[in-house]
Design a protein around this motif. Structure first.
Motif: not given
Lengths: 361, 346
Positions: B33, B36, B40, B46, B50, B313
């Motif tokens: 995360t 990201y 995204e 999700r 990434p 994020q």
């Protein structure tokens, strides 16, 4: 003036547990003294008080005439070998031996020379840069000895230093320790519960029991001239056989009897035994002082239950009047020999007061 | 191998695997995360892994760029913005896709599409974008890292110094109330720091220690001295007394013995013990909120960031920043952790 003197030394723990009860002891210069006794008899406490690791409750410790009760351990000029060796694991062998010398602010070159010298004597010179974890039990023991030697102490204290070694190593280290003692000429006090170790090392043995001294004497004195039942029992393996007997007198001669036998006492007992006529006393006979005989001059029949072969000799275990009797004989038996054997007293024997457990002469 | 031990082994490894997954999955989720881009974050479902780059499609329509991104979800290009403003495009690339380009680069690349053909190109994502943003937009984040290190350092020093002295006394000396003391120490540990924070604040204000790291460390140490005393007493008990006695006999004073014999033997255990002090100081945000709001620690900054921002994020990036030093510290001392249980090798 004695080298080391303990005067009325007493140690009391927690106000009422008496560990050492008023002992007096004189230790000569250069002698190898062994404190011997079962665990809890106070032998280690005595040594720790001499080293300064334990406070003295009452009494005095005099070293060369000076009272050292209140001196710190470091100021007493003693050196000690511990039961666990107490080799410092974070230091190499060299650093272990040099520790005390460094604290004395000795010159670096002198320290090095001294360390190498004692390491050579203790034959650990090859491991001088190793850490204790990389050494065997015997090698660690040697490091402890070398460390103790390096400070050239007036007094050597050894607290059961051999008890963690295996049987064979123990015997050979024993000889080495005696050699070290002879070479240094320092006075040594050695604590042990192993009577064989005590016998083979000591100039004099102090037998201790429940905080008091039972007997002080040379190994031979202690063995052949035991003053109390405790000493007769503790010294020697197998230990002395104890048999209850009743004393009676006939025609000015004294006799001992019980349900199994009757015999005339040696005339040397006449004086001491006279007041015990009609009373029960304890006969003490060392296992090797019984002899196996043929019919005619036997004292009693022994109901043999077990033979313990020892190679050079055998131990015959039997029962007399419900009590175990052990006899050491040079005869060799078949393992399964059982049944009756005929026994007489072939050597010296002791007689003890049943209440005070003291020798009757 | 018989069947029983096979089953036992299987169960054992399943158990271990479950533990590892339970620990690693949340950590990995945070890590992914934290890199990201905004785009995204709102993708659904999700993606666990990434993106490292974006496939773009640029069309020149009606004197404007039609800017589309390849969507893994739709398996087609998704139109995101229509504009001819280079500034707007640059900001969009940066904020939504974490792609850092200058106006000139965008102009050079995009203008090729003006010949009428759709232009396909790939732009690399700046993976550290969130971390950079965290430090640039979060107030005092840099200072907060330094603060956290200082607070943790003081906490370790204070609790180790006093705790190990108490631990040594409990391990080596018999004194009246020794049992009670070690029990009381444990009780002290049970007070939540928050519960004593207000009275502590009053004291710290009186001593002018409010909003300082040393003041914060003193509060953290209160509970930790007790724990350290407990742990170190078992470390010291594990050191054979004869090692110290030998030192006395061979000419050392008590202090010399402590410094030359006891302390070096206890050091590995003490280092492991410092982990507790470190974690207590490093992880706390509540006490810091009360005592040091104007001069925050990292965990307080992150706590506030998570509470106030909707950009998860960024919060994740902050969390990873918080975790890393703790991980590094734990890895450094992991070899000493066995020593916590008073095991000193001879």
């Amino acid at each position: 003036m004695e080298f080391l003197e303990l005067k009325n030394l007493t140690k009391i723990y927690q106000k009422d547990i008496i560990a050492i009860d008023n002992i007096n002891l004189k230790i000569h210069d250069g002698e190898f003294l062994v404190l011997l006794g079962p665990s809890g008899c106070g032998k280690t406490t005595t040594m720790r008080m001499i080293a300064g690791l334990e406070e003295v409750t009452k009494g005095d410790i005099l070293l060369e005439g000076k009272r050292i009760n209140d001196l710190r351990p470091k100021d007493r000029g003693v050196s000690m070998i511990f039961q666990s060796y107490a080799i410092w694991p974070h230091m190499t062998v060299f650093e272990n031996i040099a520790y005390a010398l460094k604290l004395r602010k000795m010159d670096k070159a002198v320290i090095k020379e001294k360390v190498l010298e004692v390491a050579k004597k203790a034959s650990i010179i090859d491991y001088i840069n190793r850490y204790p974890t990389q050494l065997s039990g015997g090698q660690r023991q040697r490091v402890a000895v070398a460390r103790a030697m390096a400070v050239e102490p007036k007094l050597f204290l050894m607290d059961e230093p051999l008890s963690n070694l295996d049987a064979k190593l123990r015997v050979s280290m024993r000889t080495d320790l005696k050699e070290v003692h002879n070479e240094l000429g320092a006075t040594s006090i050695f604590v042990t519960h192993d009577q064989a170790e005590a016998m083979s090392l000591a100039d004099r043995i102090v037998v201790m029991n429940t905080g008091t001294i039972e007997q002080i004497g040379s190994p031979n004195d202690i063995y052949h001239d035991s003053k109390t039942m405790f000493v007769a029992n503790f010294i020697g393996s197998p230990s002395t056989n104890f048999i209850d007997i009743e004393i009676f007198e006939k025609d000015g001669k004294y006799f001992a009897k019980n349900d199994a036998f009757i015999f005339e006492l040696d005339s040397k007992f006449n004086e001491g035994i006279s007041k015990y006529v009609g009373e029960i006393v304890v006969l003490g006979v060392r296992p090797e002082n019984f002899t196996l005989v043929d019919d005619e001059d036997k004292l009693f029949d022994l109901d043999v239950i077990l033979i313990e072969p020892q190679g050079s000799h055998s131990v015959v275990v039997g029962k007399l009047l419900g009590k175990q009797i052990k006899i050491v004989t040079s005869k060799v038996f078949d393992l399964n020999s059982k049944g009756n054997m005929k026994v007489k007293i072939g050597g010296d024997y002791f007689i003890f007061d049943k209440n005070s457990e003291k020798r009757i002469h | 191998m018989n069947q029983r031990s096979l089953i036992a082994k299987t169960v054992f490894y399943l158990f271990i695997a479950t533990m590892i997954i339970a620990i690693l999955v949340p950590f990995f989720l945070f890590l992914s995360t934290s890199v990201y881009s905004e785009y995204e974050v709102y993708e659904f479902p999700r993606k666990f892994i990434p993106r490292t780059s974006f496939d773009l499609k640029i069309d020149w329509v009606d004197d404007k760029y039609d800017f589309s991104v390849f969507s893994r979800e739709m398996d087609d290009y998704e139109l995101l913005i229509q504009t001819d403003d280079l500034d707007k495009l640059r900001r969009f690339l940066k904020r939504n896709l974490s792609v850092q380009k200058t106006n000139e680069e965008i102009d050079r690349d995009f203008s090729i599409s003006k010949n009428g053909e759709p232009l396909y190109l790939t732009y690399k994502k700046d993976l550290l974008y969130n971390y950079k943003t965290f430090f640039s937009i979060t107030n005092k984040a840099g200072k907060a890292v330094v603060n956290s290190v200082i607070a943790a350092g003081w906490t370790i020093l204070i609790s180790l110094f006093f705790g190990s002295l108490a631990g040594y006394a409990i391990a080596r000396y018999k004194f009246k109330g020794r049992e009670q003391l070690s029990l009381i120490l444990l009780v002290v540990r049970m007070f939540p720091a928050v519960a004593i924070a207000i009275p502590m604040l009053v004291y710290l204000l009186k001593m002018n220690f409010d909003n300082t790291m040393i003041g914060l460390a003193i509060v953290y140490s209160v509970g930790n001295i007790a724990l350290t005393a407990w742990i170190t007493s078992s470390i010291f008990s594990g050191i054979n007394v004869e090692l110290e006695e030998a030192s006395y006999v061979f000419g050392a004073t008590k202090l010399q013995t402590f410094i030359k014999i006891t302390l070096p033997l206890a050091v590995p255990g003490l280092i492991a013990c410092s982990m507790y002090a470190f974690l207590a100081a490093w992880n706390d945000s509540i006490t810091a909120l009360i005592l040091s709001n104007n001069n925050p620690t990292l965990s307080l900054v992150i706590y506030k960031a998570i509470g106030s921002s909707s950009a998860i994020q960024l919060s994740a990036a902050g969390a990873v920043i918080l975790i890393m030093p703790a991980l590094v510290f734990t890895f450094i001392i992991k070899n000493y952790i066995n020593q916590l249980w008073g095991e000193v090798k001879l």
